[in-house]
Design a protein around this motif. Structure first.
Motif, mmCIF file in Angstrom:
data_model
loop_
_atom_site.group_PDB
_atom_site.id
_atom_site.type_symbol
_atom_site.label_atom_id
_atom_site.label_comp_id
_atom_site.label_asym_id
_atom_site.label_seq_id
_atom_site.Cartn_x
_atom_site.Cartn_y
_atom_site.Cartn_z
ATOM 1 N N ASP A 41 0.496 -0.921 0.406
ATOM 2 C CA ASP A 41 0.127 0.102 0.013
ATOM 3 C C ASP A 41 0.930 1.353 -0.163
ATOM 4 O O ASP A 41 -0.338 2.591 0.348
ATOM 5 C CB ASP A 41 -0.729 0.035 1.131
ATOM 6 N N GLU A 42 2.229 1.255 0.180
ATOM 7 C CA GLU A 42 3.098 2.460 -0.190
ATOM 8 C C GLU A 42 3.044 2.978 -1.698
ATOM 9 O O GLU A 42 3.467 2.321 -2.588
ATOM 10 C CB GLU A 42 4.404 1.772 -0.137
ATOM 11 N N ASP A 43 2.972 4.428 -1.562
ATOM 12 C CA ASP A 43 3.088 4.910 -2.610
ATOM 13 C C ASP A 43 3.819 5.842 -2.670
ATOM 14 O O ASP A 43 4.590 6.268 -3.174
ATOM 15 C CB ASP A 43 1.464 6.338 -1.864
ATOM 16 N N ALA A 44 4.688 4.769 -3.299
ATOM 17 C CA ALA A 44 6.231 5.228 -3.250
ATOM 18 C C ALA A 44 7.084 4.053 -4.571
ATOM 19 O O ALA A 44 6.228 3.094 -4.529
ATOM 20 C CB ALA A 44 7.368 4.663 -2.864
ATOM 21 N N ILE A 45 7.897 4.277 -4.906
ATOM 22 C CA ILE A 45 8.393 3.078 -6.170
ATOM 23 C C ILE A 45 9.906 3.247 -5.786
ATOM 24 O O ILE A 45 10.455 3.760 -5.318
ATOM 25 C CB ILE A 45 8.829 3.988 -7.387
ATOM 26 N N PHE A 46 10.609 2.207 -5.839
ATOM 27 C CA PHE A 46 11.815 2.131 -4.703
ATOM 28 C C PHE A 46 12.306 1.327 -5.910
ATOM 29 O O PHE A 46 12.383 0.923 -6.817
ATOM 30 C CB PHE A 46 11.750 1.392 -3.922
ATOM 31 N N ALA A 47 14.137 1.530 -5.620
ATOM 32 C CA ALA A 47 14.576 1.639 -7.377
ATOM 33 C C ALA A 47 15.809 1.623 -6.802
ATOM 34 O O ALA A 47 16.770 1.597 -5.510
ATOM 35 C CB ALA A 47 14.392 1.930 -8.320
ATOM 36 N N THR A 48 16.742 1.068 -7.340
ATOM 37 C CA THR A 48 18.465 0.452 -7.143
ATOM 38 C C THR A 48 18.901 0.024 -8.391
ATOM 39 O O THR A 48 18.718 -0.687 -9.305
ATOM 40 C CB THR A 48 18.632 -0.436 -6.347
ATOM 41 N N ARG A 49 19.596 0.278 -8.293
ATOM 42 C CA ARG A 49 21.266 -0.208 -9.599
ATOM 43 C C ARG A 49 22.925 -0.890 -8.542
ATOM 44 O O ARG A 49 23.176 -0.675 -8.016
ATOM 45 C CB ARG A 49 21.001 0.728 -10.973
ATOM 46 N N SER A 50 22.943 -1.631 -9.932
ATOM 47 C CA SER A 50 24.343 -2.570 -9.769
ATOM 48 C C SER A 50 24.778 -2.684 -10.269
ATOM 49 O O SER A 50 23.807 -4.032 -11.157
ATOM 50 C CB SER A 50 24.465 -3.138 -8.572
ATOM 51 N N GLY A 51 25.763 -2.257 -11.801
ATOM 52 C CA GLY A 51 26.339 -2.641 -12.209
ATOM 53 C C GLY A 51 25.070 -2.967 -14.320
ATOM 54 O O GLY A 51 25.377 -2.444 -15.471
ATOM 55 N N SER A 52 23.542 -2.315 -13.698
ATOM 56 C CA SER A 52 22.807 -2.182 -15.109
ATOM 57 C C SER A 52 22.850 -0.415 -15.123
ATOM 58 O O SER A 52 22.380 0.295 -13.289
ATOM 59 C CB SER A 52 21.553 -2.874 -14.559
ATOM 60 N N PRO A 53 21.946 0.353 -15.383
ATOM 61 C CA PRO A 53 22.178 1.567 -15.770
ATOM 62 C C PRO A 53 20.408 1.649 -15.301
ATOM 63 O O PRO A 53 19.351 1.281 -15.836
ATOM 64 C CB PRO A 53 21.770 2.031 -17.320
ATOM 65 N N LEU A 54 20.376 3.324 -14.707
ATOM 66 C CA LEU A 54 19.162 3.400 -14.165
ATOM 67 C C LEU A 54 19.096 4.839 -13.915
ATOM 68 O O LEU A 54 20.355 5.775 -13.079
ATOM 69 C CB LEU A 54 18.389 3.309 -12.727
ATOM 70 N N VAL A 55 18.212 5.961 -14.692
ATOM 71 C CA VAL A 55 18.476 7.480 -14.064
ATOM 72 C C VAL A 55 17.174 7.472 -13.431
ATOM 73 O O VAL A 55 15.850 7.377 -14.555
ATOM 74 C CB VAL A 55 18.388 7.779 -15.751
ATOM 75 N N LEU A 56 17.777 9.004 -13.277
ATOM 76 C CA LEU A 56 16.048 9.021 -12.005
ATOM 77 C C LEU A 56 16.106 10.972 -13.250
ATOM 78 O O LEU A 56 17.257 11.660 -13.226
ATOM 79 C CB LEU A 56 16.492 9.901 -10.909
#
Length: 605
Positions: free
Chosen positions: A166-181
């Protein structure tokens, strides 16, 4: 090798998610899916095939949600099925996860989870993640704690984004693969690459390996694995949203071939000094390369061909230079001696093999330099220095404008290295600078006058296609063959022209057209090879500036390039070969922007 997109803070998340998936489809198009959270809870839709299949499904059964995650897949674990498509969920359907990369220890984690009663519905490595999160939630963890706990148990490479309960959030992380905010006006985006959200914002944060980001409607926080806040700068991307669309062209590849004059102008802008005949790279103070004694160029695919081109230039200038396929370099690191400079060439800056080669080179004591198209990419953080090619976003899987810009940037770098090592510019520096300054206009002339469409039509029914060249023309021949085979699916091979008589000549027949590349160096020897294949009945297409001379006399067709310096001629010849490949593939009705079994950014080894 897959594409992740996510957004929160929008009134309706489905449109930006679908837009992002369409813009990321070059990263994978085996299947696609999205999960959105609304008043009715978590809704999930996924389909095998291109993003258009998912779009049709969403139109037929509309989704509603104010935040969500999406994914376009290039299959690694498990076949191309709806069950294996992302997002993946836990058994309750309250947790959804998308993933790019490979989880190395997924099998042991899956075995453990199954022993604890978890039931899996796919063959993927990704599905262990929502089940690990579910396990932690059962033990009383908060959603963020559960996400961190799950990630802490993973080994391998990954970029992850998750919706939890029910959390109104997106959780994200990266290690060795690209991710941009991406940071918009009261809305936030996450993606594998900037084009996914460029219509919505040009403000980005390039996340580092080990970063955890939690985005809500009110903002975002970034922290490390231990939960300590970290500061990441917000940068402005100077890409126009139009650069990530076809802009009236039938295919991205054709558009990007025609963008090469502009891309090359950006590559050379501010880096040429016609008055002094020298190169000015503000990234590198005078003397930066004075202690260089040998150079290793590590890359894969098209970037490897650019590295081969540069190695040929440097070796001719008495700088020992050796091109290596990064995947092979990682197996056996060549001797790294004092004064070794390792130049890592990668369009995306995320190529797994190349990143591994850089790490091994640094461990062996080499100085490293990244040559890439992407600001803030992993390779720029792994290397000591960086040189950007400034080509702008490239969506087509078959690299075109980035190869031209890579070779041009490496040519500039070669001249600068020679100047630092020897204390003086190379003998031909002024002529090369002049040729590079004319390069955008010369490429435009080819685009305006090329007869490549006629050549492609003439030899449409051939058994195979050979490409030959010497010196810098050799990697151009390899690149010409690669472009031809990867988008036409026809058999094409590139060779050093001198190699023909040592085996490949046995394959030459009247149904094997030979593309011979002439740059103004070693042309007489290459012409001798042309006569050898003609004696076996093979048609010859010469790529040359010699429109009316002996070369043209012995060719069945001429693809003309403007007169230029021999070190630059290969870049022009390559443009003609790109056009041949494109028109051949179009005549065969191939999916030019999405060749089978391939994707743009290879983030797995």
């Amino acid at each position: 090798m897959c594409g992740i997109t996510a957004c929160i803070g929008t009134a309706d998340s489905v449109d930006p998610l679908m837009s992002g998936l369409k813009r990321l489809e070059y990263r994978g198009y085996d299947s696609a899916g999205l999960a959105v959270k609304g008043q009715d809870g978590l809704s999930l839709t996924k389909r095998v095939g291109e993003v258009s299949e998912l779009a049709s499904a969403v139109e037929q059964d509309s989704l509603d949600g104010t935040f969500g995650i999406g994914h376009t897949r290039w299959a690694t674990h498990g076949g191309v099925t709806n069950e294996n498509a992302h997002p993946h969920t836990d058994e309750s359907g309250n947790i959804a996860v998308v993933h790019n990369g490979i989880i190395g220890n997924f099998q042991s984690l899956r075995t453990e989870l199954e022993a604890n009663g978890h039931v899996f519905s796919s063959e993927t490595d990704t599905e262990v993640v929502p089940h690990l999160i579910e396990e932690s939630l059962r033990d009383g963890a908060t959603p963020e704690e559960a996400f961190r706990s799950a990630v802490g148990r993973l080994s391998g490479t990954y970029a992850l984004a998750a919706i939890i309960g029910d959390e109104d959030a997106i959780f994200a992380t990266r290690s060795g693969s690209p991710l941009v905010l991406g940071i918009g006006d009261g809305e936030y985006f996450l993606a594998s690459d900037v084009p996914a959200f460029i219509p919505y914002t040009d403000r980005v944060v390039y996340l580092h390996d080990g970063d955890f980001v939690v985005t809500t409607r009110d903002g975002y926080t970034i922290s490390d694995a231990a939960g300590r806040p970290v500061d990441r700068s917000v940068e402005t991307v100077d890409w126009d949203p139009e650069t990530a669309t076809k802009g009236g062209y039938e295919h991205f590849m054709y558009k990007e071939i025609h963008e090469q004059p502009g891309a090359l102008r950006r590559t050379i802008h501010g880096r040429l000094n016609p008055l002094s005949g020298g190169v000015e790279l503000e990234e590198f103070p005078s003397g930066t390369f004075a202690d260089v004694r040998q150079i290793h160029l590590v890359a894969m695919g098209t970037s490897h061909h650019a590295g081969m081109y540069a190695a040929s230039l440097l070796s001719a200038l008495d700088i020992p230079a050796f091109p290596f396929m990064a995947g092979e370099y990682a197996v056996t690191v060549p001797p790294v001696t004092p004064g070794t400079l390792v130049i890592a060439v990668s369009q995306s800056g995320e190529t797994a093999d190349t990143l591994d080669a850089v790490r091994r080179a640094r461990a062996a004591g080499a100085k490293t330099l990244a040559l890439t198209n992407v600001v803030g990419s992993s390779i720029t953080r792994e290397c000591d220095d960086e040189l950007l090619i400034r080509a702008g976003p490239e969506i087509g899987v078959a690299a075109t404008k980035t190869f031209s810009s890579q070779v041009t940037a490496l040519t500039l770098l070669a001249e600068r290295i020679v100047e630092d090592v020897t204390g003086t510019a190379s003998t031909d520096a002024a002529e090369i600078i002049d040729a590079l300054s004319r390069l955008p206009g010369d490429v435009q002339e080819i685009l305006d006058t090329s007869t490549s469409r006629d050549v492609a039509a003439e030899y449409q029914d051939s058994d195979a296609y050979f490409f030959i060249g010497r010196g810098v023309a050799h990697p151009v021949a390899l690149e010409g063959a690669l472009k031809f085979k990867e988008i036409s699916y026809e058999h094409a091979e590139g060779f050093a022209a001198s190699e023909l008589k040592h085996g490949p000549l046995a394959l030459v027949t009247p149904f094997t057209p030979v593309f011979a590349i002439f740059t103004g160096k070693e042309d007489e020897a290459t012409l001798s090879n042309v006569k050898e294949v003609q004696a076996r009945g093979a048609p010859v297409i010469a790529v040359t500036s010699d429109r009316d001379g002996e070369i043209a006399e012995f060719a069945d067709h001429v693809l003309s390039i403007p007169e230029t310096h021999p070190d630059v001629a290969g870049i022009l010849a390559n443009v003609q070969l790109q056009l041949v490949a494109y028109h051949a593939a179009k005549l065969l009705d191939r999916p030019i922007d999405k060749p089978r079994n391939l994707a743009k950014c290879v983030t797995v080894e």
